[in-house]
Each structure stands twice: as C-alpha cells, then as structure tokens.
Design a protein around this motif. Structure first.
Motif, PDB file in Angstrom:
ATOM      1  N   TRP A 243       0.822  -1.206   0.000  1.00 47.88           N
ATOM      2  CA  TRP A 243       0.000   0.000   0.000  1.00 47.88           C
ATOM      3  C   TRP A 243       0.859   1.260   0.000  1.00 47.88           C
ATOM      4  CZ3 TRP A 243      -4.664   1.142  -1.365  1.00 47.88           C
ATOM      5  CH2 TRP A 243      -5.151   2.413  -1.074  1.00 47.88           C
ATOM      6  N   SER A 244       1.820   1.331   0.914  1.00 40.15           N
ATOM      7  CA  SER A 244       2.624   2.554   1.045  1.00 40.15           C
ATOM      8  C   SER A 244       3.469   2.807  -0.197  1.00 40.15           C
ATOM      9  CB  SER A 244       3.515   2.480   2.286  1.00 40.15           C
ATOM     10  OG  SER A 244       4.466   1.440   2.139  1.00 40.15           O
ATOM     11  N   HIS A 245       3.767   1.760  -0.950  1.00 43.01           N
ATOM     12  CA  HIS A 245       4.544   1.917  -2.180  1.00 43.01           C
ATOM     13  C   HIS A 245       3.671   1.998  -3.424  1.00 43.01           C
ATOM     14  CE1 HIS A 245       7.859   0.201   0.425  1.00 43.01           C
ATOM     15  NE2 HIS A 245       8.402   1.289  -0.054  1.00 43.01           N
ATOM     16  N   VAL A 246       2.372   2.142  -3.216  1.00 38.13           N
ATOM     17  CA  VAL A 246       1.418   2.240  -4.337  1.00 38.13           C
ATOM     18  C   VAL A 246       1.616   1.051  -5.277  1.00 38.13           C
ATOM     19  CG1 VAL A 246       0.294   3.830  -5.945  1.00 38.13           C
ATOM     20  CG2 VAL A 246       1.753   4.743  -4.159  1.00 38.13           C
ATOM     21  N   ALA A 247       1.671  -0.113  -4.690  1.00 39.08           N
ATOM     22  CA  ALA A 247       1.864  -1.344  -5.453  1.00 39.08           C
ATOM     23  C   ALA A 247       0.755  -2.357  -5.188  1.00 39.08           C
ATOM     24  CB  ALA A 247       3.227  -1.969  -5.115  1.00 39.08           C
ATOM     25  N   ALA A 248      -0.263  -1.961  -4.477  1.00 38.58           N
ATOM     26  CA  ALA A 248      -1.369  -2.880  -4.172  1.00 38.58           C
ATOM     27  C   ALA A 248      -2.210  -3.120  -5.420  1.00 38.58           C
ATOM     28  CB  ALA A 248      -2.244  -2.304  -3.061  1.00 38.58           C
ATOM     29  N   PRO A 249      -2.771  -4.333  -5.566  1.00 40.72           N
ATOM     30  CA  PRO A 249      -3.529  -4.658  -6.782  1.00 40.72           C
ATOM     31  C   PRO A 249      -4.961  -4.121  -6.766  1.00 40.72           C
ATOM     32  CG  PRO A 249      -3.490  -6.547  -5.336  1.00 40.72           C
ATOM     33  CD  PRO A 249      -2.637  -5.505  -4.678  1.00 40.72           C
ATOM     34  N   VAL A 250      -5.079  -2.816  -6.525  1.00 43.97           N
ATOM     35  CA  VAL A 250      -6.397  -2.164  -6.533  1.00 43.97           C
ATOM     36  C   VAL A 250      -6.270  -0.844  -7.274  1.00 43.97           C
ATOM     37  CG1 VAL A 250      -7.250  -3.154  -4.369  1.00 43.97           C
ATOM     38  CG2 VAL A 250      -5.939  -1.029  -4.314  1.00 43.97           C
ATOM     39  N   ASP A 251      -7.381  -0.334  -7.774  1.00 45.50           N
ATOM     40  CA  ASP A 251      -7.420   1.026  -8.288  1.00 45.50           C
ATOM     41  C   ASP A 251      -7.596   1.965  -7.095  1.00 45.50           C
ATOM     42  OD1 ASP A 251      -9.247   0.630 -11.455  1.00 45.50           O
ATOM     43  OD2 ASP A 251      -7.275  -0.050 -10.783  1.00 45.50           O
ATOM     44  N   LEU A 252      -6.808   3.027  -7.045  1.00 49.64           N
ATOM     45  CA  LEU A 252      -6.870   3.926  -5.883  1.00 49.64           C
ATOM     46  C   LEU A 252      -8.178   4.715  -5.840  1.00 49.64           C
ATOM     47  CD1 LEU A 252      -3.238   5.328  -5.602  1.00 49.64           C
ATOM     48  CD2 LEU A 252      -4.289   3.383  -4.449  1.00 49.64           C
ATOM     49  N   THR A 253      -8.745   4.976  -6.982  1.00 51.85           N
ATOM     50  CA  THR A 253     -10.058   5.612  -7.011  1.00 51.85           C
ATOM     51  C   THR A 253     -10.984   4.682  -7.794  1.00 51.85           C
ATOM     52  OG1 THR A 253      -9.671   6.842  -9.050  1.00 51.85           O
ATOM     53  CG2 THR A 253      -8.950   7.886  -7.020  1.00 51.85           C
ATOM     54  N   SER A 254     -12.127   5.149  -8.178  1.00 50.98           N
ATOM     55  CA  SER A 254     -13.033   4.346  -8.995  1.00 50.98           C
ATOM     56  C   SER A 254     -13.494   5.197 -10.160  1.00 50.98           C
ATOM     57  CB  SER A 254     -14.241   3.877  -8.189  1.00 50.98           C
ATOM     58  OG  SER A 254     -15.234   3.362  -9.063  1.00 50.98           O
ATOM     59  N   ILE A 255     -13.078   4.834 -11.361  1.00 48.47           N
ATOM     60  CA  ILE A 255     -13.465   5.615 -12.525  1.00 48.47           C
ATOM     61  C   ILE A 255     -14.960   5.426 -12.820  1.00 48.47           C
ATOM     62  CG2 ILE A 255     -12.941   3.865 -14.283  1.00 48.47           C
ATOM     63  CD1 ILE A 255     -12.396   7.693 -14.458  1.00 48.47           C
ATOM     64  N   GLU A 256     -15.537   4.345 -12.328  1.00 49.87           N
ATOM     65  CA  GLU A 256     -16.976   4.158 -12.522  1.00 49.87           C
ATOM     66  C   GLU A 256     -17.745   5.136 -11.625  1.00 49.87           C
ATOM     67  OE1 GLU A 256     -14.908   1.498 -12.193  1.00 49.87           O
ATOM     68  OE2 GLU A 256     -15.003   0.936 -14.312  1.00 49.87           O
ATOM     69  N   ILE A 257     -17.351   5.225 -10.349  1.00 52.45           N
ATOM     70  CA  ILE A 257     -18.050   6.127  -9.435  1.00 52.45           C
ATOM     71  C   ILE A 257     -17.826   7.579  -9.856  1.00 52.45           C
ATOM     72  CG2 ILE A 257     -18.153   6.969  -7.057  1.00 52.45           C
ATOM     73  CD1 ILE A 257     -17.340   4.158  -6.142  1.00 52.45           C
ATOM     74  N   SER A 258     -16.568   7.935 -10.075  1.00 51.38           N
ATOM     75  CA  SER A 258     -16.266   9.319 -10.463  1.00 51.38           C
ATOM     76  C   SER A 258     -16.942   9.662 -11.779  1.00 51.38           C
ATOM     77  CB  SER A 258     -14.765   9.530 -10.585  1.00 51.38           C
ATOM     78  OG  SER A 258     -14.097   9.289  -9.361  1.00 51.38           O
ATOM     79  N   GLY A 259     -16.886   8.723 -12.725  1.00 55.34           N
ATOM     80  CA  GLY A 259     -17.467   8.985 -14.040  1.00 55.34           C
ATOM     81  C   GLY A 259     -18.970   9.180 -13.974  1.00 55.34           C
ATOM     82  N   ILE A 260     -19.657   8.369 -13.181  1.00 57.32           N
ATOM     83  CA  ILE A 260     -21.107   8.530 -13.044  1.00 57.32           C
ATOM     84  C   ILE A 260     -21.418   9.892 -12.431  1.00 57.32           C
ATOM     85  CG2 ILE A 260     -23.104   7.729 -11.722  1.00 57.32           C
ATOM     86  CD1 ILE A 260     -22.095   4.860 -12.224  1.00 57.32           C
ATOM     87  N   ALA A 261     -20.620  10.298 -11.439  1.00 57.35           N
ATOM     88  CA  ALA A 261     -20.835  11.613 -10.829  1.00 57.35           C
ATOM     89  C   ALA A 261     -20.653  12.732 -11.858  1.00 57.35           C
ATOM     90  CB  ALA A 261     -19.890  11.804  -9.648  1.00 57.35           C
ATOM     91  N   VAL A 262     -19.642  12.591 -12.708  1.00 46.83           N
ATOM     92  CA  VAL A 262     -19.412  13.607 -13.754  1.00 46.83           C
ATOM     93  C   VAL A 262     -20.598  13.663 -14.704  1.00 46.83           C
ATOM     94  CG1 VAL A 262     -18.005  14.197 -15.764  1.00 46.83           C
ATOM     95  CG2 VAL A 262     -16.895  13.434 -13.668  1.00 46.83           C
ATOM     96  N   LEU A 263     -20.981  12.511 -15.238  1.00 51.55           N
ATOM     97  CA  LEU A 263     -21.996  12.477 -16.283  1.00 51.55           C
ATOM     98  C   LEU A 263     -23.358  12.895 -15.724  1.00 51.55           C
ATOM     99  CD1 LEU A 263     -20.935   9.209 -18.169  1.00 51.55           C
ATOM    100  CD2 LEU A 263     -20.157  11.559 -18.531  1.00 51.55           C
ATOM    101  N   ALA A 264     -23.672  12.460 -14.521  1.00 49.41           N
ATOM    102  CA  ALA A 264     -24.948  12.855 -13.916  1.00 49.41           C
ATOM    103  C   ALA A 264     -24.979  14.366 -13.668  1.00 49.41           C
ATOM    104  CB  ALA A 264     -25.175  12.097 -12.612  1.00 49.41           C
ATOM    105  N   SER A 265     -23.862  14.911 -13.242  1.00 56.11           N
ATOM    106  CA  SER A 265     -23.792  16.365 -13.011  1.00 56.11           C
ATOM    107  C   SER A 265     -24.051  17.120 -14.300  1.00 56.11           C
ATOM    108  CB  SER A 265     -22.414  16.753 -12.471  1.00 56.11           C
ATOM    109  OG  SER A 265     -22.201  16.227 -11.191  1.00 56.11           O
ATOM    110  N   ARG A 266     -23.474  16.655 -15.386  1.00 58.82           N
ATOM    111  CA  ARG A 266     -23.607  17.381 -16.658  1.00 58.82           C
ATOM    112  C   ARG A 266     -25.035  17.293 -17.190  1.00 58.82           C
ATOM    113  NH1 ARG A 266     -18.199  15.196 -19.160  1.00 58.82           N
ATOM    114  NH2 ARG A 266     -16.666  16.450 -18.018  1.00 58.82           N
ATOM    115  N   VAL A 267     -25.696  16.146 -16.972  1.00 62.48           N
ATOM    116  CA  VAL A 267     -27.058  15.988 -17.503  1.00 62.48           C
ATOM    117  C   VAL A 267     -28.084  16.682 -16.608  1.00 62.48           C
ATOM    118  CG1 VAL A 267     -28.867  14.313 -18.043  1.00 62.48           C
ATOM    119  CG2 VAL A 267     -26.500  13.848 -18.711  1.00 62.48           C
TER     120      VAL A 267
END
Lengths: 309, 207
Positions: A243-267
């Motif tokens: 984790w501390s070396h940013v080597a964990a097998p996860v995405d640090l954010t979620s492009i699905e969550i962020s993306g839905i927030a972006v698209l919903a905001s625009r619509v």
C-alpha cells in the motif's frame, strides 16, 4: 468537502510516493507508445510484428494511462482529465467503448465528433441486441459482445443524448429499458459492480423525468458502489508494504463512481446533483465519498478544448 | 502443468551485482535462504505452508511472531510478474499489464531510482494450488477478496518457492529512465547455462 480529503491524505499515502507512481506510469506509457510506433514502422509485411503484438502494446499503454489518470486526479485535476482523454483514445482505437466513456468523463472533445461516434456505436449496439443480425454491413467488433463494454457505451451515450437529439435518445431509451441487462449481474469495473447499476444510471439519464428523482436513484447506486470501494481500499491497506509503495492490486479511485458523478452532473446540472450528493451521501466516510467528490470536481471544471497534433 | 514465463525485478546497487546473478550458479534465492545462509530439506517443508503464503501476499512486512522480525526477512517465496493480457478478459475489465511493468516498478525501488534490473525466467505452475510442493510455483489468485477484477483474471503475480534455479533464468536486462521520460533497455546479458522450457514439452518431433 474539504479539498485536503480529495488528495493523497484521504488514502493515507504520501504525496511524493503518488507523484513517483504517476511519473513511472507516464514514463511506462511513453515507452509503450514508442514500442507501438516501432512495431508500425516496418513497411515489409513479412517482418511486421503480428497484430496481436501491436494490440498487446496498445492495450498496455491504454491501461497504464488510465491508471495514471486516476492518480493524477488526486494531485492535478487538469492533468488527470488529459490523461483520461489520452487513455480513452487508445481504448477506442482497440474498439472498446470504455474509451468513449473515458473521453466523455474527461470532457475534452468536440461535440460533433461525439455525435458521430455515438451514433455509430448505437448502430452496433442495435446489432448486438438483435443477436448480430444477418445483413449487417460489418461484423460486430469483438469487444462489443462484452456486456460490460455495452454498459460503458450506454452510459456515455445517455450522458450526451440530449446533445445528439431525439433520433438517438428515444431509441436508446427503448433499447436499454427492454434489455436483459436491466437485471445484469456481470461484475463491472475494478470493484466488480453488478452491471445493472451502470445500466440503470444510463436509463435515469435518458428518461424524461423530474431530475430530482433521477438524482436520488443515481445517488442510491453510488452509495452502494462507494461502500464496496471503501471496503476494498481498507482491505488493501492491510498490506502496508504494498500500500505505502502504491503497489497494491487495486485502483486507488473508482473511474466508474467518479465517471457517473461527472456524467450525472452534466445531464442533471452540477448544482442539483451535488446537492443530492450532500444530502444522500452525508453519512459516508470521507474515504467512501472521495471518488464521487473527484467526479463533482471534474464536472465543475471549465470545459477544455481538445489539443490537435 | 504450465510453463510460465515471468519477470523478476530487482533493485541492485550496480551492474556487477546484476551480472553476478547471471554469471553465478545460485539463481534467484528467497529472502529466507539469503538471511540464514544454509537451509535444509526439512526446513523447506516446514516453511512452505498456506499460512506463510498468505503472509507473503497479504502481510509482507508485518512482524512474524516466531522471529520478531518482518515476515519478509524470512519469506520462502519469491514474487514474480507474469503479466495479464487476454482479449476477452480485457473486454470485461479494461485492464492489461505486461510482466515488465510490475517488475520495473519494484526494480526501481518504487520509483525512487531510475535504473532497474529485470530477470526473465520461467517456472512451472500447477493447475491448482499446491503450496507444499516446492517444484511448482503458485499462481496468486484466490488469496484475498479485494484484487481488482479478481472475478475474471489474476493480477499476473506468481509466487515461486525457495529458488528460481539459475538455468531457468534466460537473461538479465538493465532498464534506465532516460531524460525524455521513457524507459530504455540499456543492455541485455544472456545466460549461457539457460535451459529452454521446450525440453519439458511432450511433443515428439517427427524424425
């Protein structure tokens, strides 16, 4: 939300380590693109590397820049958007509608370019929905058979359907409402979100309804997705070394969550959607809210003109 | 049985140390062997357990209560990168990485250095988990619930056991981050004692 909670501190990571990871990913991405250029330079077909080799390299570059974008969004929002757009272009070149989704989230493209691409994509989706109907001019691109890719496409198309006009919006709404994917359970995105959530968000953005109702339903989906996100991150943090070396097998954010927030905001309008986020996601921890807040920040950014080569 | 090509990234002080791994007969040994100097067959069997594999994957630097030291100091496992590129899985996940990417990240000391040494090697991987069988590496897949896209694919991580023999290491590569902000391959050192895995195939050629 406190801006400090949208950055490295929210993830208990040092800013310098995130910067190193971002620098590495951008360097590795450039390395892949150079390799792609070298593979394409051979004029003699006999010595040209196989299409599979070129596909592998382009996919690696796309995936790398997508990961870089998600990290950049934590540090430098504008750089994050540009990297999303770059990654999106590479994915789209592979025939993945996920590329159009990234470009839509980044919001750096000409509307006219968007309408043409989405209209073409809708014709493909109709073909898929009809079981790849005989008589079609072109076979369905391979990636489109994946329900996940279809979900990214309908989200993208729904987010801009008012721009494209009723000739696209109503047929797309009819198709999505009648699709079996409304109850889709296929894991989608790094979090394995059940497909029906993304599909339903697209339907809410397409319907002619009270925007408050749409926002409430979308927020309900985001609450569930955010809970899944925070659980994964907390589990990943257990391995402190990775984790501390940013080597964990996860995405640090979620492009699905962020993306839905972006698209919903625009619509639905940024003010309306963010007010519902404040209301319905207030009980979530700052970490759980972070991907949504990143999306709201992108949506509030001024539009950027695409940079032509 | 599967022959899996992998890459091991190592952060090393200089070219001589890097070439020494190729030039010498010792291969790549685990931290445990390097720490204690001499190991025994009984010791190897005692350390190759599900619990230790879990610690290696999920609690690498946590304190081992039996030694009072980080588990990593005496792990019998060696992490290797195998990469993940399979088109239909990529359509589902949008996630790809080739083996050198992870290896480079580790070998640059997580971005702290601009030089990386990579070792291209092959190991045998079994069709299912067999932690206690030293000769077969483990495909690290079902050891936690939070891996991205775990429903569709591995993360491309392989855990070899105790040693990657020297004749299974094909070459050493030195990569450097150049001023243009790209990684360039500075040199390659082939292993003259390398044994290609084709020797293990069951294809009998036509004579």
């Amino acid at each position: 939300m406190d801006e400090a909670l949208l950055g490295p501190a929210a993830l208990n990571l040092s800013a310098s380590q995130l910067e190193r990871r971002l620098t590495f990913l951008r360097a590795y991405g450039r390395t892949c693109l150079r390799e792609l250029e070298e593979l394409s330079q051979f004029e003699d077909q006999a010595i040209r590397r196989s299409p599979q080799a070129r596909w592998d390299v382009q996919a690696d570059a796309a995936s790398t820049l997508s990961e870089a974008a998600q990290i950049a969004l934590l540090i430098d929002g504008e750089l994050g958007r540009r990297l999303l757009d770059d990654a999106g272009e590479l994915y789209a070149g592979l025939g993945h509608p996920f590329g159009l989704y990234l470009k839509a989230v980044a919001g750096i493209w000409h509307p006219a370019e968007y309408v043409q691409r989405v209209s073409s994509g809708f014709r493909i989706l109709e073909q898929v929905d009809a079981g790849g109907a005989a008589g079609a001019d072109q076979p369905v691109p391979r990636a489109w058979h994946s329900p996940q890719q279809q979900a990214y496409f309908v989200l993208t198309a729904a987010s801009m359907s008012r721009l494209a006009g009723s000739s696209l919006r109503w047929p797309l709404l009819k198709l999505t409402e009648s699709s079996a994917h409304r109850q889709g359970v296929a894991p989608t995105g790094a979090l394995g979100t059940p497909l029906f959530r993304l599909w339903d968000v697209a339907i809410q953005l397409l319907r002619e309804q009270n925007p408050d109702e749409a926002a409430i339903i979308i927020c309900a989906h985001l609450v569930e997705m955010s809970s899944r996100y925070v659980e994964r991150i907390r589990l990943a943090m257990v391995n402190e070394y990775l984790w501390s070396h940013v080597a964990a097998p996860v995405d640090l954010t979620s492009i699905e969550i962020s993306g839905i927030a972006v698209l919903a905001s625009r619509v639905l309008s940024p003010e309306l959607f963010s007010s519902h986020v404040e209301l319905y996601m207030a009980d979530l921890s700052p970490l759980a809210r972070m991907p949504v807040e990143l999306g709201l920040r992108i949506a509030a950014s001024p539009p950027e003109e695409p940079v032509h080569a | 049985m599967i022959v899996q090509w992998c890459v091991k990234g190592l952060h090393l002080p200089d070219d001589d140390t890097a070439r020494g791994i190729i030039d010498g007969p010792n291969g790549i040994v685990c931290n445990w062997w390097r720490d204690v100097g001499t190991i025994s067959p009984a010791g190897r069997r005692q350390r190759l357990t599900e619990g230790n594999l879990d610690r290696h994957v999920n609690h690498f630097t946590a304190t081992d209560p039996t030694t009072g030291r980080p588990f990593s100091d005496r792990s019998p496992f060696i992490s290797l990168s195998a990469g993940v590129v399979e088109r239909d899985a990529v359509a589902k996940t949008n996630y790809v990485h080739r083996a050198r990417k992870t290896a480079l990240w580790f070998a640059t000391e997580f971005g702290a250095d601009t030089t990386a040494y990579l070792y291209v090697c092959w190991v045998l991987v079994g069709p299912r988990s067999a932690v206690e069988v030293e000769a077969v590496a483990e495909e690290v897949r079902d050891l936690n619930t939070y891996r991205r896209y775990s429903e569709f694919q591995t993360e491309g991580e392989i855990a070899a056991k105790v040693i990657v023999p020297d004749n299974q290491i094909q070459q050493c590569e030195r990569w450097d981050l150049d001023p243009r902000g790209e990684f360039v391959l500075s040199w390659t050192e082939p292993n003259p004692r390398f044994t290609p895995p084709e020797l293990l195939t069951n294809i009998r050629e036509l004579i």
